[in-house]
Write a protein that holds these residues in place. Structure first.
Motif, mmCIF file in Angstrom:
data_model
loop_
_atom_site.group_PDB
_atom_site.id
_atom_site.type_symbol
_atom_site.label_atom_id
_atom_site.label_comp_id
_atom_site.label_asym_id
_atom_site.label_seq_id
_atom_site.Cartn_x
_atom_site.Cartn_y
_atom_site.Cartn_z
ATOM 1 N N ILE A 1 0.851 -1.208 0.000
ATOM 2 C CA ILE A 1 0.000 0.000 0.000
ATOM 3 C C ILE A 1 0.879 1.248 0.000
ATOM 4 C CG2 ILE A 1 -1.625 1.362 1.372
ATOM 5 C CD1 ILE A 1 -2.983 -1.311 2.114
ATOM 6 N N ALA A 2 1.928 1.251 0.824
ATOM 7 C CA ALA A 2 2.820 2.414 0.890
ATOM 8 C C ALA A 2 3.488 2.670 -0.465
ATOM 9 C CB ALA A 2 3.878 2.196 1.971
ATOM 10 N N GLN A 3 3.925 1.603 -1.129
ATOM 11 C CA GLN A 3 4.561 1.766 -2.433
ATOM 12 C C GLN A 3 3.565 2.300 -3.465
ATOM 13 O OE1 GLN A 3 5.811 -2.309 -2.785
ATOM 14 N NE2 GLN A 3 7.973 -1.770 -2.548
ATOM 15 N N ILE A 4 2.385 1.717 -3.499
ATOM 16 C CA ILE A 4 1.383 2.138 -4.480
ATOM 17 C C ILE A 4 0.997 3.598 -4.267
ATOM 18 C CG2 ILE A 4 -1.006 1.777 -5.267
ATOM 19 C CD1 ILE A 4 1.103 -0.226 -6.366
ATOM 20 N N GLU A 5 0.907 4.029 -3.012
ATOM 21 C CA GLU A 5 0.590 5.442 -2.748
ATOM 22 C C GLU A 5 1.670 6.351 -3.339
ATOM 23 O OE1 GLU A 5 0.014 5.520 1.492
ATOM 24 O OE2 GLU A 5 -2.112 4.990 1.293
#
Length: 109
Positions: A24-28
């Motif tokens: 999730i952090a990467q996609i954000e």
């Protein structure tokens, strides 16, 4: 915070290279930078950007006399995500002549 300065060509390659899956952090981070890397209508006109071809045979062209570099200020999280992305490209043998300069800049953040 670090500054990433990339050429117009590197900007196009970066935009095309952003993964579509990850944590999730990467996609954000990828979503945020996808929006920042994308070209506004004004920039498309300024750089005379055009796409030619069809399907996966498309090529992007621009007026090289009008191109300029773009700078992005990265926070620690973004810096880490992009370093990891560059490391993954390197470790998986995905570095090409076309993306080498961008990958090196990301590795040296």
């Amino acid at each position: 915070m670090k500054t990433l300065k990339i050429t117009l060509k590197e900007r196009i390659i970066f935009l095309q290279s952003l993964p579509t899956q990850g944590s999730i952090a990467q996609i954000e981070v990828f979503e945020k930078f996808g929006a920042l890397l994308d070209f506004s209508e004004e920039e498309k006109t300024l750089f005379e950007l055009r796409i030619e071809g069809e399907g996966n045979r498309q090529m992007i062209f621009w007026n090289k006399e009008k191109e300029s570099d773009t700078e992005f200020v990265l926070d620690k999280k973004e810096e880490t995500v992009f370093k990891n992305l560059a490391n993954a490209f390197d470790q998986n043998g995905a570095v090409t002549i076309e993306n080498k300069s961008l990958i090196l800049k990301l590795l040296n953040l």
